[in-house]
Design a protein around this motif. Structure first.
Motif, PDB file in Angstrom:
ATOM      1  N   GLN A  12       0.723  -1.478   0.169  1.00  0.00           N
ATOM      2  CA  GLN A  12       0.042  -0.009   0.156  1.00  0.00           C
ATOM      3  C   GLN A  12       0.874   1.470   0.162  1.00  0.00           C
ATOM      4  OE1 GLN A  12      -3.466  -0.030   0.018  1.00  0.00           O
ATOM      5  NE2 GLN A  12      -3.500  -2.012  -0.234  1.00  0.00           N
ATOM      6  N   ALA A  13       0.565   2.269  -0.635  1.00  0.00           N
ATOM      7  CA  ALA A  13       1.043   3.581  -0.697  1.00  0.00           C
ATOM      8  C   ALA A  13       0.873   4.414   0.830  1.00  0.00           C
ATOM      9  CB  ALA A  13       0.494   4.269  -1.969  1.00  0.00           C
ATOM     10  N   ASP A  14       2.093   4.892   1.014  1.00  0.00           N
ATOM     11  CA  ASP A  14       1.891   5.564   2.284  1.00  0.00           C
ATOM     12  C   ASP A  14       1.775   7.023   1.911  1.00  0.00           C
ATOM     13  OD1 ASP A  14       1.887   3.875   4.463  1.00  0.00           O
ATOM     14  OD2 ASP A  14       4.023   4.231   5.013  1.00  0.00           O
ATOM     15  N   SER A  15       2.572   7.635   1.189  1.00  0.00           N
ATOM     16  CA  SER A  15       2.621   8.848   0.579  1.00  0.00           C
ATOM     17  C   SER A  15       2.929   9.047  -0.948  1.00  0.00           C
ATOM     18  CB  SER A  15       3.489  10.046   1.527  1.00  0.00           C
ATOM     19  OG  SER A  15       4.640   9.527   1.459  1.00  0.00           O
ATOM     20  N   ARG A  16       2.422   9.980  -1.596  1.00  0.00           N
ATOM     21  CA  ARG A  16       2.530  10.269  -3.013  1.00  0.00           C
ATOM     22  C   ARG A  16       3.035  11.535  -3.557  1.00  0.00           C
ATOM     23  NH1 ARG A  16      -2.400   6.705  -3.933  1.00  0.00           N
ATOM     24  NH2 ARG A  16      -1.460   4.773  -4.600  1.00  0.00           N
ATOM     25  N   CYS A  17       3.977  11.792  -4.335  1.00  0.00           N
ATOM     26  CA  CYS A  17       4.211  13.141  -5.006  1.00  0.00           C
ATOM     27  C   CYS A  17       4.074  12.984  -6.314  1.00  0.00           C
ATOM     28  CB  CYS A  17       5.288  13.717  -4.498  1.00  0.00           C
ATOM     29  SG  CYS A  17       5.892  15.285  -5.473  1.00  0.00           S
ATOM     30  N   PHE A  18       2.879  13.385  -6.960  1.00  0.00           N
ATOM     31  CA  PHE A  18       2.304  13.157  -8.299  1.00  0.00           C
ATOM     32  C   PHE A  18       3.239  13.988  -9.207  1.00  0.00           C
ATOM     33  CE2 PHE A  18      -1.586  11.627  -6.500  1.00  0.00           C
ATOM     34  CZ  PHE A  18      -1.523  10.335  -7.146  1.00  0.00           C
ATOM     35  N   GLU A  19       3.607  15.288  -8.558  1.00  0.00           N
ATOM     36  CA  GLU A  19       4.439  16.241  -9.438  1.00  0.00           C
ATOM     37  C   GLU A  19       5.773  15.759  -9.501  1.00  0.00           C
ATOM     38  OE1 GLU A  19       2.793  17.070  -6.400  1.00  0.00           O
ATOM     39  OE2 GLU A  19       1.101  18.117  -7.247  1.00  0.00           O
ATOM     40  N   GLN A  20       6.443  15.194  -8.732  1.00  0.00           N
ATOM     41  CA  GLN A  20       7.735  14.544  -8.719  1.00  0.00           C
ATOM     42  C   GLN A  20       7.776  13.048  -9.173  1.00  0.00           C
ATOM     43  OE1 GLN A  20       9.746  15.370  -4.864  1.00  0.00           O
ATOM     44  NE2 GLN A  20       9.721  17.348  -5.202  1.00  0.00           N
ATOM     45  N   GLY A  21       6.698  12.365  -9.187  1.00  0.00           N
ATOM     46  CA  GLY A  21       6.513  11.196 -10.045  1.00  0.00           C
ATOM     47  C   GLY A  21       6.891  10.045  -8.983  1.00  0.00           C
ATOM     48  N   TRP A  22       6.882  10.107  -7.591  1.00  0.00           N
ATOM     49  CA  TRP A  22       7.130   8.993  -6.661  1.00  0.00           C
ATOM     50  C   TRP A  22       6.090   8.631  -5.823  1.00  0.00           C
ATOM     51  CZ3 TRP A  22       7.203  10.342  -1.869  1.00  0.00           C
ATOM     52  CH2 TRP A  22       7.020  11.515  -1.336  1.00  0.00           C
TER      53      TRP A  22
ATOM     54  N   LEU B 159       6.158   3.393  -0.558  1.00  0.00           N
ATOM     55  CA  LEU B 159       5.040   2.261   0.186  1.00  0.00           C
ATOM     56  C   LEU B 159       5.288   2.003   1.400  1.00  0.00           C
ATOM     57  CD1 LEU B 159       5.597  -0.119  -3.049  1.00  0.00           C
ATOM     58  CD2 LEU B 159       4.138   1.465  -2.775  1.00  0.00           C
ATOM     59  N   CYS B 160       4.396   1.215   2.024  1.00  0.00           N
ATOM     60  CA  CYS B 160       4.440   1.074   3.445  1.00  0.00           C
ATOM     61  C   CYS B 160       5.736   0.287   3.686  1.00  0.00           C
ATOM     62  CB  CYS B 160       3.043   0.600   4.162  1.00  0.00           C
ATOM     63  SG  CYS B 160       2.694  -1.191   3.635  1.00  0.00           S
ATOM     64  N   ASN B 161       6.174  -0.418   2.734  1.00  0.00           N
ATOM     65  CA  ASN B 161       7.290  -1.333   3.248  1.00  0.00           C
ATOM     66  C   ASN B 161       8.598  -0.557   2.827  1.00  0.00           C
ATOM     67  OD1 ASN B 161       7.454  -1.412   0.470  1.00  0.00           O
ATOM     68  ND2 ASN B 161       7.123  -3.515   0.059  1.00  0.00           N
ATOM     69  N   GLY B 162       8.589   0.474   2.690  1.00  0.00           N
ATOM     70  CA  GLY B 162       9.813   1.372   2.629  1.00  0.00           C
ATOM     71  C   GLY B 162      10.396   1.572   1.406  1.00  0.00           C
ATOM     72  N   ILE B 163       9.718   0.984   0.149  1.00  0.00           N
ATOM     73  CA  ILE B 163      10.136   1.313  -1.120  1.00  0.00           C
ATOM     74  C   ILE B 163       9.835   2.216  -1.550  1.00  0.00           C
ATOM     75  CG2 ILE B 163       9.897   0.222  -3.273  1.00  0.00           C
ATOM     76  CD1 ILE B 163       9.806  -2.460  -2.431  1.00  0.00           C
ATOM     77  N   LEU B 164      10.576   3.391  -2.239  1.00  0.00           N
ATOM     78  CA  LEU B 164      10.315   4.487  -2.925  1.00  0.00           C
ATOM     79  C   LEU B 164      10.194   3.837  -4.334  1.00  0.00           C
ATOM     80  CD1 LEU B 164       9.785   7.468  -2.656  1.00  0.00           C
ATOM     81  CD2 LEU B 164      12.292   7.689  -3.156  1.00  0.00           C
ATOM     82  N   LEU B 165       8.836   3.940  -4.895  1.00  0.00           N
ATOM     83  CA  LEU B 165       8.524   3.440  -6.353  1.00  0.00           C
ATOM     84  C   LEU B 165       8.265   4.732  -7.125  1.00  0.00           C
ATOM     85  CD1 LEU B 165       7.688   1.169  -7.976  1.00  0.00           C
ATOM     86  CD2 LEU B 165       5.281   1.325  -7.168  1.00  0.00           C
ATOM     87  N   PHE B 166       9.107   4.567  -8.487  1.00  0.00           N
ATOM     88  CA  PHE B 166       9.097   5.633  -9.267  1.00  0.00           C
ATOM     89  C   PHE B 166       8.146   5.534 -10.554  1.00  0.00           C
ATOM     90  CE2 PHE B 166      12.775   6.100  -7.154  1.00  0.00           C
ATOM     91  CZ  PHE B 166      13.115   7.580  -6.862  1.00  0.00           C
ATOM     92  N   GLU B 167       7.741   6.554 -10.992  1.00  0.00           N
ATOM     93  CA  GLU B 167       6.785   6.660 -12.189  1.00  0.00           C
ATOM     94  C   GLU B 167       7.003   5.824 -13.259  1.00  0.00           C
ATOM     95  OE1 GLU B 167       6.000  10.427 -14.447  1.00  0.00           O
ATOM     96  OE2 GLU B 167       4.155  10.274 -12.960  1.00  0.00           O
ATOM     97  N   ASP B 168       8.405   5.633 -13.484  1.00  0.00           N
ATOM     98  CA  ASP B 168       9.108   4.872 -14.463  1.00  0.00           C
ATOM     99  C   ASP B 168       9.316   3.226 -14.335  1.00  0.00           C
ATOM    100  OD1 ASP B 168      11.053   4.999 -12.975  1.00  0.00           O
ATOM    101  OD2 ASP B 168      12.701   5.621 -14.404  1.00  0.00           O
ATOM    102  N   THR B 169       8.637   2.820 -13.164  1.00  0.00           N
ATOM    103  CA  THR B 169       8.846   1.700 -12.447  1.00  0.00           C
ATOM    104  C   THR B 169      10.086   1.327 -11.720  1.00  0.00           C
ATOM    105  OG1 THR B 169       9.540   0.461 -14.399  1.00  0.00           O
ATOM    106  CG2 THR B 169       6.894   0.606 -14.199  1.00  0.00           C
ATOM    107  N   GLY B 170      10.999   2.295 -11.791  1.00  0.00           N
ATOM    108  CA  GLY B 170      12.333   2.186 -11.000  1.00  0.00           C
ATOM    109  C   GLY B 170      11.958   2.174  -9.519  1.00  0.00           C
ATOM    110  N   GLN B 171      12.858   1.704  -8.659  1.00  0.00           N
ATOM    111  CA  GLN B 171      12.723   1.710  -7.442  1.00  0.00           C
ATOM    112  C   GLN B 171      13.876   1.998  -6.731  1.00  0.00           C
ATOM    113  OE1 GLN B 171      11.414  -2.236  -6.194  1.00  0.00           O
ATOM    114  NE2 GLN B 171       9.800  -2.240  -7.712  1.00  0.00           N
ATOM    115  N   LEU B 172      13.827   2.590  -5.356  1.00  0.00           N
ATOM    116  CA  LEU B 172      14.924   2.745  -4.291  1.00  0.00           C
ATOM    117  C   LEU B 172      14.533   1.919  -2.942  1.00  0.00           C
ATOM    118  CD1 LEU B 172      17.405   3.954  -3.845  1.00  0.00           C
ATOM    119  CD2 LEU B 172      16.481   6.048  -3.100  1.00  0.00           C
ATOM    120  N   ARG B 173      15.070   0.688  -2.894  1.00  0.00           N
ATOM    121  CA  ARG B 173      14.802   0.006  -1.494  1.00  0.00           C
ATOM    122  C   ARG B 173      15.299   0.456  -0.373  1.00  0.00           C
ATOM    123  NH1 ARG B 173      12.599  -5.300  -2.948  1.00  0.00           N
ATOM    124  NH2 ARG B 173      12.410  -5.216  -5.337  1.00  0.00           N
ATOM    125  N   PRO B 174      14.737   0.150   0.689  1.00  0.00           N
ATOM    126  CA  PRO B 174      15.093   0.704   2.032  1.00  0.00           C
ATOM    127  C   PRO B 174      16.573   0.517   2.754  1.00  0.00           C
ATOM    128  CG  PRO B 174      13.160  -0.871   2.176  1.00  0.00           C
ATOM    129  CD  PRO B 174      13.590  -0.981   1.015  1.00  0.00           C
TER     130      PRO B 174
END
Length: 69
Positions: free
Chosen positions: A20-30, A33-48
């Protein structure tokens, strides 16, 4: 970290981006997620653990249509 029922997949799980999403920033495209993953609009990720996961974009054929890998 997750308080959802049922509990969301951990950051190490194969389906981690289904959390589930904890927070979003549509303007910046990220999306965070509640598991600590930062998910980007282009499907890239930054893990915890700060590991970067490259975008998973479909390959494009000559006509611009997605093709199987």
């Amino acid at each position: 970290m997750c308080s959802h029922t049922p509990v969301c997949p951990s950051a190490e799980a194969p389906d981690a981006d289904a959390a589930q999403a904890d927070s979003r920033c549509f303007e910046q495209g990220w999306t965070l997620l509640c598991n600590g993953i930062l998910l980007f609009e282009d499907t890239g990720q930054l893990r915890p653990d700060l590991a970067a996961v490259a975008p998973r974009r479909p390959r494009r054929g000559a006509a611009g249509k997605a093709v199987a890998a």
